[in-house]
Design a protein around this motif. Structure first.
Motif, short mmCIF file in Angstrom:
data_model
loop_
_atom_site.label_atom_id
_atom_site.label_comp_id
_atom_site.label_asym_id
_atom_site.label_seq_id
_atom_site.Cartn_x
_atom_site.Cartn_y
_atom_site.Cartn_z
N PRO A 4 6.71 2.51 3.22
CA PRO A 4 6.53 2.33 4.66
C PRO A 4 7.58 1.45 5.33
O PRO A 4 7.79 1.55 6.52
N THR A 5 8.24 0.54 4.59
CA THR A 5 9.22 -0.36 5.19
C THR A 5 10.57 -0.24 4.50
O THR A 5 10.67 0.22 3.36
N VAL B 69 9.20 6.10 5.33
CA VAL B 69 8.48 7.30 5.76
C VAL B 69 9.07 7.82 7.07
O VAL B 69 9.27 9.03 7.25
N HIS B 70 9.38 6.88 7.98
CA HIS B 70 9.89 7.29 9.29
C HIS B 70 11.22 8.04 9.16
O HIS B 70 11.43 9.07 9.80
N VAL C 190 4.84 7.46 -3.10
CA VAL C 190 4.76 6.52 -1.98
C VAL C 190 4.39 5.15 -2.52
O VAL C 190 3.29 4.95 -3.04
N ASP C 191 5.31 4.20 -2.41
CA ASP C 191 5.02 2.83 -2.83
C ASP C 191 4.45 2.03 -1.65
O ASP C 191 4.63 2.41 -0.49
N MET D 74 -0.01 1.88 4.71
CA MET D 74 0.09 3.11 5.50
C MET D 74 -1.18 3.30 6.32
O MET D 74 -2.27 3.37 5.77
N ASP D 75 -1.02 3.39 7.63
CA ASP D 75 -2.18 3.64 8.48
C ASP D 75 -2.47 5.14 8.53
O ASP D 75 -1.72 5.96 7.99
N VAL D 76 -3.57 5.50 9.18
CA VAL D 76 -4.03 6.89 9.15
C VAL D 76 -3.07 7.82 9.88
O VAL D 76 -2.88 8.98 9.48
#
Length: 770
Positions: free
Chosen positions: A408-409, A427-428, A454-455, A460-462
């Motif tokens: 995610p970051t 992810v972005h 995915v680490d 991670m939000d919905v």
């Protein structure tokens, strides 16, 4: 001096007071004119400002002025209306009741005004050239004959046109500001409103103020509501109640909830709106009928409840559940080679390649990831998640599988790449998210992948999880890796916890702490904290405790003393003993933002220690913050229009340049990308010398310093402390009160969030009330 108007540079403009009324000096009032030389303090929430003004009478001494200056900038000439007063400590000062910006009437004043950065395209050097050429007539030239600016050396037609457009925009913004300040809107928000609606700004604000809450970043319901009252919208209007219900749901989403049970929603909305409960039900029914929200019965601990969702969260939750179930039930299989593999031989090959042997739990996780199309791997620090992930990747690549690594970051993606030796992305960036949040990859254009790992998936939000799952092709495998005992995501949902609670999702939890990790104070104490036991504060060379409890007869505030100690640890002690760079290697993590030992105050103190102001130091003030070259900063919102693929909430960087002429601040992000921010966009940035533990999720730092004080009482929770400690790679320093530490260890985290993902993964979706 000549008053600035939004229509003409030579006409009078209204004087704007705290309540927004135009006026002049009344009984007992005095008028002061001068140039704003320095702003020494701004309260971000109230706009209360302490500043220094140069007047004709003050000579070399500067006059102290205090009050709500509503966005006045250094270098501007001001006409202030107010009263003279005296402060017992600071002496004589002028208390501002209202003010107007005026154009300067001297050569020096004009040069300072134009070179202050007010007009994009004009810096100090160019301002000097323009004034040298045209003298006092320069302001009239810009206003009435901008084509003549090409007479100035260095100004061509293109730049001249840009300056003229910037001048016109400033005039238009000032007109909007005068109106908006009359209804209680700050200058920075007025600029955002103007950029969104242009010439229609005043019409939108006057007739549809609640649009601002959903369409202009930085304006919430409360600000829109204040404006609505000022323009005459009654408190019991259906428009207001509907907006209040949506605001209540959005606040719940900020607290992590995907929905609110209808009784909770109505109760909270009544508190916020201060209206009779009987008025809320019909407005909620109207919102449901208009598909502004979704209402659906879902199971909860106390039995089925009518759950009310904002539309994006309902769509994301249902789509995510369907996507995961679709992956599990897909007829295709991208890693079919592992269905009949000789696992003993595979693990022997792996041992020869890595030099390490998998423990039984790790081997089970590896097999699961390569044979199940969806799998979850969880466990605490020191339990071997990293080596397990590396083993999965090595085996998959040995079979020529297309492996995609994601986190995610930016920091987490870098760490994943270092761990596996293969490229990893956020992810972005992987999905190439576009303005508006739409992804370039989805069901119609899936990723080219056989295995997606995915680490740090606990963060991670919905919404983000749904975007990712939609992009995974049928037959591909998804491995979600994370520590479920850390704080859940900043955004709505608790995806990892919900997946672990769903029987349909295969999972392995690693529990064995490896012998090497048992020598680490970070690992040992993280597990002790997670189990509700106090950490061992001595005997480790990577875990330190500093008590900061002033004697009872001391006048020092414990939290203030802790803040000073933290600054000393970061700026002096850690660099001296361990050779750590205080900005690059050390991160202060706090339980909360406010208070003497909160992130807000610590950022001020750490900035003073690490990036102090002074002659020749480029800086730019925005509200209560001052940005300087060298400052460590973080992004506060997702902005898909910045950078090559957007800049996202939580991105950290360093200020590398500030241009008065271009009105930009340049930041180099932790993904090594240079991103420009207009001066009007600086509310998207905050200092990041100290950040909240919530904002640290998914990141890892060489050294972490955690202040713990009883003033953060409500935030002293076990999973908060556990998350903070596990963010450190080499070193943890706790500083503060032993009592605060004890409270944090024994206090379980906040209750579960309102989500229905587990239910959707185990049951056929029921009827939806739209």
């Amino acid at each position: 001096m000549v008053a600035v108007s939004s229509h003409s540079a030579a006409a009078s403009a209204p004087t704007v007071g705290p309540a927004g009324q135009s006026g002049s000096a009344g009984p007992g009032m005095a008028v002061v004119e001068g140039v704003l030389e320095r702003i020494t303090f701004v309260a971000q929430e109230t706009g209360y400002t302490i500043a220094r003004l140069a007047t004709e009478r003050s000579g070399p001494d500067l006059l102290t002025v205090v009050g709500a200056l509503l966005g006045a900038q250094v270098g501007e000439s001001l006409r202030l209306v107010g009263r003279w007063g005296s402060h017992p400590r600071y002496g004589r000062q002028f208390q501002v009741h209202s003010f107007t910006t005026v154009l300067p009437a001297t050569i020096q004043g004009v040069r300072r005004y134009l070179g202050s950065g007010m007009i994009k395209g004009i810096g100090p050097a160019m301002a000097e050239r323009m004034v040298d050429h045209f003298g006092l007539d320069i302001l009239r030239i810009i206003e009435e004959e901008p084509g003549r600016l090409v007479e100035v050396r260095g100004l061509g037609p293109k730049r001249t046109k840009r300056i003229a457009l910037a001048w016109e925009e400033q005039k238009a913004i000032k007109e909007v500001m005068v109106f908006l300040q009359g209804v209680g809107v700050s200058t920075s928000l007025a600029v955002r409103i103007y950029k969104k609606y242009g010439d229609g700004s005043i019409s939108v604000v006057r007739h549809q103020p609640y649009r601002l809450a959903s369409e202009v970043w930085g304006i919430g319901f409360r600000t829109a509501d204040t404006i609505a009252r000022a323009v005459g919208i009654p408190p019991d209007s259906p428009e207001r109640i509907g907006a209040g219900l949506q605001y209540t749901l959005s606040q719940a989403a900020e607290d992590g909830h995907c929905y609110l049970p209808q009784p909770n929603l109505v109760t909270e909305a009544v508190k916020i709106l201060e209206v009779d409960r009987e008025l809320v039900g019909p407005c909620l029914d109207s919102l449901v009928a208009a598909e502004g929200v979704v209402r659906e019965r879902v199971p909860a601990r106390e039995g089925p409840v009518p759950a009310v969702y904002l539309l994006p969260f309902h769509r994301a939750e249902t789509s995510l559940a369907n996507g995961l179930l679709g992956l599990l039930g897909a007829a295709e299989e991208s890693l079919g080679a592992f269905a009949a593999v000789d696992w003993a031989a595979a693990f022997e090959w792996l041992r020869g390649r890595t030099g390490q042997e998998l423990a039984d739990e790790q081997a089970q996780a590896v097999r699961l990831a390569l044979t199940s199309r969806v799998a979850v791997l969880t466990g605490g620090p020191g339990c071997g998640k990293s080596f397990t992930v590396r083993s999965v990747v090595e085996l998959a690549r040995a079979k020529r599988a297309r492996v995609v690594l994601v986190a995610p970051t930016g920091r987490a993606a870098k760490r994943l790449a270092e761990l596996t030796g293969h490229e990893a992305a956020t992810v972005h960036r992987l999905l190439e998210l576009r303005p508006g949040g739409e992804a370039a990859y989805d069901r119609d254009r899936p990723l080219d992948a056989d295995l997606v790992v995915v680490d740090e998936s606990s963060m991670m939000d919905v919404i983000l999880a749904n975007k990712l799952v939609k992009a995974i092709p049928p037959g591909a495998h998804l491995l979600l890796v994370g520590d479920v005992d850390q704080l859940p995501s900043v955004g709505a949902g608790e995806v990892l916890r919900d997946l672990l609670a769903a029987e349909a999702i295969p999972r392995v939890r690693l529990t064995r702490i490896f012998r090497q990790a048992q020598r680490s104070g970070i690992v040992v104490n993280a597990h002790r904290i997670n189990a509700g036991s106090p950490p061992t504060l001595r005997g480790f060379d990577d875990f330190f405790w500093f008590t900061c409890e002033p004697p009872e007869d001391s006048e020092a505030h414990p939290a203030e003393e802790t803040a000073r100690l933290v600054v000393d640890i970061v700026a002096r002690r850690l660099p001296a003993r361990f050779g750590l760079d205080p900005r690059r290697d050390v991160q202060v993590l706090t339980p909360m933002h406010r208070g003497p030992a909160g992130a807000g105050n610590l950022n001020l103190l750490l900035q003073q220690a690490l990036t102090p102001g002074g002659d020749g130091v480029a800086e730019r003030r925005f509200g209560g913050r001052v940005f300087r070259v060298g400052d460590k900063v973080t992004q506060l919102r997702n902005n898909y229009d910045k950078g090559t693929a957007g800049v996202f909430n939580g991105t950290v960087g360093v200020v590398t340049a500030i241009s008065v002429e271009e009105q930009t601040v340049t930041v180099r992000t932790d993904e090594d990308e240079l991103v420009d921010y207009d001066f009007t966009e600086l509310d998207e940035l905050a200092h990041a010398y100290a950040i909240s533990i919530h904002r640290s999720q998914g990141s890892e730092y060489p050294a972490v310093v955690l202040p713990l004080t009883t003033s953060a009482w409500m935030m002293l929770q076990r999973n908060l402390l556990y998350t903070g400690v596990t963010r450190a790679k080499r070193l943890v320093v706790l500083a503060g009160s032993r009592r605060a530490l004890a409270v944090a260890v024994r206090t379980p985290g906040a209750g579960r969030r309102h989500t229905a993902l587990t239910h959707r993964l185990t049951a056929t979706p029921g009827p939806t009330d739209r």
